[in-house]
Write a protein that holds these residues in place. Structure first.
Motif, PDB file in Angstrom:
ATOM      1  N   VAL A   1      36.169  43.927  57.393  1.00  8.37           N
ATOM      2  CA  VAL A   1      35.252  42.969  56.775  1.00  8.37           C
ATOM      3  C   VAL A   1      34.680  43.523  55.474  1.00  8.37           C
ATOM      4  O   VAL A   1      34.570  42.818  54.465  1.00  8.37           O
ATOM      5  CB  VAL A   1      34.119  42.595  57.757  1.00  8.37           C
ATOM      6  N   VAL A   2      34.323  44.814  55.477  1.00  9.25           N
ATOM      7  CA  VAL A   2      33.798  45.438  54.263  1.00  9.25           C
ATOM      8  C   VAL A   2      34.846  45.429  53.158  1.00  9.25           C
ATOM      9  O   VAL A   2      34.559  45.122  51.993  1.00  9.25           O
ATOM     10  CB  VAL A   2      33.323  46.876  54.564  1.00  9.25           C
ATOM     11  N   VAL A   3      36.091  45.748  53.509  1.00  9.02           N
ATOM     12  CA  VAL A   3      37.167  45.740  52.511  1.00  9.02           C
ATOM     13  C   VAL A   3      37.376  44.337  51.950  1.00  9.02           C
ATOM     14  O   VAL A   3      37.553  44.146  50.739  1.00  9.02           O
ATOM     15  CB  VAL A   3      38.471  46.284  53.133  1.00  9.02           C
ATOM     16  N   LEU A   4      37.341  43.343  52.834  1.00  7.40           N
ATOM     17  CA  LEU A   4      37.506  41.958  52.369  1.00  7.40           C
ATOM     18  C   LEU A   4      36.364  41.544  51.447  1.00  7.40           C
ATOM     19  O   LEU A   4      36.578  40.837  50.452  1.00  7.40           O
ATOM     20  CB  LEU A   4      37.587  41.017  53.573  1.00  7.40           C
ATOM     21  N   ARG A   5      35.148  41.992  51.770  1.00  6.22           N
ATOM     22  CA  ARG A   5      34.011  41.675  50.894  1.00  6.22           C
ATOM     23  C   ARG A   5      34.184  42.336  49.536  1.00  6.22           C
ATOM     24  O   ARG A   5      33.923  41.722  48.496  1.00  6.22           O
ATOM     25  CB  ARG A   5      32.710  42.144  51.541  1.00  6.22           C
ATOM     26  N   GLU A   6      34.654  43.583  49.516  1.00  7.11           N
ATOM     27  CA  GLU A   6      34.876  44.254  48.243  1.00  7.11           C
ATOM     28  C   GLU A   6      35.957  43.552  47.435  1.00  7.11           C
ATOM     29  O   GLU A   6      35.841  43.402  46.214  1.00  7.11           O
ATOM     30  CB  GLU A   6      35.260  45.713  48.495  1.00  7.11           C
ATOM     31  N   ARG A   7      37.012  43.115  48.128  1.00  5.86           N
ATOM     32  CA  ARG A   7      38.060  42.386  47.413  1.00  5.86           C
ATOM     33  C   ARG A   7      37.534  41.070  46.858  1.00  5.86           C
ATOM     34  O   ARG A   7      37.906  40.667  45.744  1.00  5.86           O
ATOM     35  CB  ARG A   7      39.234  42.120  48.357  1.00  5.86           C
TER      36      ARG A   7
ATOM     37  N   GLU B   1      35.902  37.994  42.156  1.00  7.99           N
ATOM     38  CA  GLU B   1      34.904  37.280  41.360  1.00  7.99           C
ATOM     39  C   GLU B   1      34.717  37.931  39.993  1.00  7.99           C
ATOM     40  O   GLU B   1      34.614  37.241  38.982  1.00  7.99           O
ATOM     41  CB  GLU B   1      33.573  37.256  42.112  1.00  7.99           C
ATOM     42  N   ALA B   2      34.696  39.277  39.980  1.00 10.16           N
ATOM     43  CA  ALA B   2      34.556  39.965  38.693  1.00 10.16           C
ATOM     44  C   ALA B   2      35.760  39.699  37.794  1.00 10.16           C
ATOM     45  O   ALA B   2      35.614  39.467  36.583  1.00 10.16           O
ATOM     46  CB  ALA B   2      34.392  41.473  38.921  1.00 10.16           C
ATOM     47  N   GLU B   3      36.969  39.719  38.380  1.00  7.78           N
ATOM     48  CA  GLU B   3      38.160  39.433  37.574  1.00  7.78           C
ATOM     49  C   GLU B   3      38.147  37.993  37.072  1.00  7.78           C
ATOM     50  O   GLU B   3      38.579  37.723  35.942  1.00  7.78           O
ATOM     51  CB  GLU B   3      39.413  39.697  38.408  1.00  7.78           C
ATOM     52  N   ALA B   4      37.665  37.075  37.899  1.00  5.22           N
ATOM     53  CA  ALA B   4      37.578  35.682  37.451  1.00  5.22           C
ATOM     54  C   ALA B   4      36.599  35.541  36.288  1.00  5.22           C
ATOM     55  O   ALA B   4      36.850  34.789  35.332  1.00  5.22           O
ATOM     56  CB  ALA B   4      37.151  34.784  38.617  1.00  5.22           C
TER      57      ALA B   4
ATOM     58  N   ARG C   1      38.355  36.820  33.244  1.00  6.22           N
ATOM     59  CA  ARG C   1      39.312  35.843  32.731  1.00  6.22           C
ATOM     60  C   ARG C   1      38.600  34.696  32.028  1.00  6.22           C
ATOM     61  O   ARG C   1      39.074  34.191  31.000  1.00  6.22           O
ATOM     62  CB  ARG C   1      40.170  35.322  33.877  1.00  6.22           C
ATOM     63  N   ALA C   2      37.462  34.267  32.583  1.00  5.34           N
ATOM     64  CA  ALA C   2      36.709  33.190  31.934  1.00  5.34           C
ATOM     65  C   ALA C   2      36.184  33.637  30.569  1.00  5.34           C
ATOM     66  O   ALA C   2      36.224  32.878  29.594  1.00  5.34           O
ATOM     67  CB  ALA C   2      35.550  32.751  32.836  1.00  5.34           C
ATOM     68  N   GLU C   3      35.688  34.889  30.503  1.00  2.00           N
ATOM     69  CA  GLU C   3      35.216  35.398  29.215  1.00  2.00           C
ATOM     70  C   GLU C   3      36.362  35.500  28.208  1.00  2.00           C
ATOM     71  O   GLU C   3      36.185  35.195  27.021  1.00  2.00           O
ATOM     72  CB  GLU C   3      34.565  36.766  29.416  1.00  2.00           C
ATOM     73  N   GLN C   4      37.537  35.932  28.688  1.00  2.00           N
ATOM     74  CA  GLN C   4      38.680  36.022  27.794  1.00  2.00           C
ATOM     75  C   GLN C   4      39.100  34.636  27.298  1.00  2.00           C
ATOM     76  O   GLN C   4      39.409  34.452  26.111  1.00  2.00           O
ATOM     77  CB  GLN C   4      39.847  36.697  28.504  1.00  2.00           C
ATOM     78  N   ALA C   5      39.106  33.653  28.212  1.00  2.00           N
ATOM     79  CA  ALA C   5      39.448  32.295  27.793  1.00  2.00           C
ATOM     80  C   ALA C   5      38.432  31.757  26.793  1.00  2.00           C
ATOM     81  O   ALA C   5      38.795  31.076  25.819  1.00  2.00           O
ATOM     82  CB  ALA C   5      39.519  31.383  29.018  1.00  2.00           C
ATOM     83  N   GLN C   6      37.163  32.078  27.014  1.00  2.00           N
ATOM     84  CA  GLN C   6      36.135  31.645  26.068  1.00  2.00           C
ATOM     85  C   GLN C   6      36.327  32.303  24.710  1.00  2.00           C
ATOM     86  O   GLN C   6      36.175  31.660  23.668  1.00  2.00           O
ATOM     87  CB  GLN C   6      34.752  31.971  26.634  1.00  2.00           C
ATOM     88  N   ARG C   7      36.696  33.595  24.740  1.00  2.00           N
ATOM     89  CA  ARG C   7      36.930  34.276  23.471  1.00  2.00           C
ATOM     90  C   ARG C   7      38.115  33.683  22.728  1.00  2.00           C
ATOM     91  O   ARG C   7      38.063  33.471  21.504  1.00  2.00           O
ATOM     92  CB  ARG C   7      37.165  35.766  23.738  1.00  2.00           C
ATOM     93  N   LEU C   8      39.193  33.387  23.450  1.00  2.00           N
ATOM     94  CA  LEU C   8      40.352  32.768  22.809  1.00  2.00           C
ATOM     95  C   LEU C   8      40.010  31.392  22.259  1.00  2.00           C
ATOM     96  O   LEU C   8      40.484  31.009  21.176  1.00  2.00           O
ATOM     97  CB  LEU C   8      41.496  32.664  23.820  1.00  2.00           C
TER      98      LEU C   8
END
Length: 404
Positions: A176-182, A187-190, A193-200
């Motif tokens: 469960v802890v590993v799944l929460r970390e993933r 969420e951080a990667e998303a 990606r949103a910041e990168q899309a905004q920059r583009l």
């Protein structure tokens, strides 16, 4: 209802991903309190059942029974410290249960807690000691109704089952802890990606801003330069140049407001001016003619309104940038804008100007306009080429797809 909304229902091992260290004070949640009370009651029930077995048909003295009850009570009360010092408590209860059978229930609970909160090595060592205690206890305190071998086998199986159950619970919590970390990592990667899309998107808007404003500001520069070098020009020419400067400044301001509006309120473009398409190319040519340019438009597209909006807008920007460059670097030269194409063949855009006559004013330029046009055409699925022509002039040629 989700666990993230109610963290007080989580066990402390899941509320805090790090397992509590030996001697630390993990904060108990409501669920932990319920589990601790249940563990205490289970140990008490096992102690009561063991006491009943000892008093029925046993030859234990009153002093020995009193010592057993005291040891069993203290062992059950010691379970409240099982989260803080699980190893020390388990080792102490192994020793106590060897001489006091009423502490066996507390030992089982302590072994379970040890298997939940600690890795395999200390669990294996303490578990082996508990098995040894189960071998010695029936010899020191034999049960008349059960043989020594049966008591040893029963105690060994019970210890192994409790430890195995605790290790299963520990493995589940770690999963469960590993799944929460993933999930947090996803969420951080998303967000990245949103910041990168905004920059583009902002880079695309910046290129759009350059293409739009360069045409307007070039008109301002050319006519302001004309007024500067010909202060004795006739009044009508001065008035016409001033009018072009005023209109260009107004249009540039409107374009800038449009782009800033997109930045501030994306998705609310209904109130903005419509985007230019191939249909509005004639207006661009007429505007350039009013500014004093000689422009010839050859439009071989039978139905400009049938051209896709994105393709038409790209063709418009190519013609706009090419006319801007011609106005800056070849003033007075006649510019020819040629359009052609049909569905399935694509759109061809060509802007050509011959070699200018006379002195050409040095107008600063970065060359980013043509680079931006090349990128725009490539993103649209087409291509763009530019360079000197055979007559010493300059030519911009582009092809854009037009699906059938």
């Amino acid at each position: 209802m989700t666990r993230s909304e109610y963290p007080w229902l989580l066990p402390s091992a899941l509320a805090d991903p790090e397992l509590p260290a030996e001697g630390s004070r993990p904060r108990r949640t409501l669920r932990d309190w319920v589990v601790d009370v249940a563990a205490f009651l289970i140990a008490v029930v096992i102690a009561v059942l063991t006491l009943d077995a000892l008093t029925s048909g046993s030859r234990e003295s009153s002093l020995e029974l009193a010592a057993d009850v005291a040891a069993g009570g203290l062992a059950c009360c010691a379970l409240w410290f099982r989260r803080r010092r699980p190893v020390d408590l388990a080792v102490a209860l192994v020793v106590v249960s060897t001489f006091a059978p009423l502490a066996s229930g507390a030992l089982l609970v302590a072994l379970f807690s040890l298997a939940v909160h600690r890795p395999f090595k200390p669990v294996a060592v303490v578990g082996a000691a508990a098995v040894g205690s189960g071998v010695v206890q029936p010899w020191l305190r034999p049960d008349p109704s059960t043989s020594w071998m049966s008591s040893v086998l029963f105690g060994t199986v019970l210890v192994l089952l409790v430890i195995a159950w605790g290790m299963v619970v520990r493995s589940r919590r770690q999963i469960v802890v590993v799944l929460r970390e993933r999930a947090h990592r996803a969420e951080a990667e998303a967000e990245l990606r949103a910041e990168q899309a905004q920059r583009l998107a902002r880079e695309a808007i910046a290129r759009e801003m350059h293409d739009v404003l360069a045409h307007r500001l070039t008109l301002l520069s050319v006519h302001a330069g004309a007024l500067e070098f010909r202060p004795d020009a006739p009044v009508p020419e001065v008035a016409r140049a001033a009018g072009v400067i005023r209109d260009s400044a107004h249009e540039a301001l409107q374009d800038l407001r449009e782009i800033i509006g997109v930045l501030r309120t994306p998705g609310e473009g209904e109130e903005n001016r419509p985007q230019p398409t191939l249909v509005t190319l004639e207006e661009l040519v007429a505007e350039s003619r009013q500014a004093g340019m000689k422009v010839t438009l050859v439009n071989r597209v039978a139905d400009p309104e049938a051209v896709p909006a994105a393709t038409g807008r790209t063709a418009y920007r190519i013609a706009q940038e090419a006319l801007t460059n011609a106005r800056k670097h070849a003033p007075g030269a006649e510019v020819t804008v040629t359009l052609g194409g049909r569905p399935g063949e694509g759109i061809a855009v060509e802007v050509h100007n011959p070699r200018p006559t006379g002195d050409v004013p040095k107008v600063p330029g970065s060359g980013q306009g043509l680079i931006g046009l090349t990128e725009r055409a490539t993103l649209a699925g087409g291509r763009l080429e530019h360079g000197a022509s055979g007559d010493g002039g300059f030519r911009v040629e582009a092809w854009l797809p037009w699906p059938a």
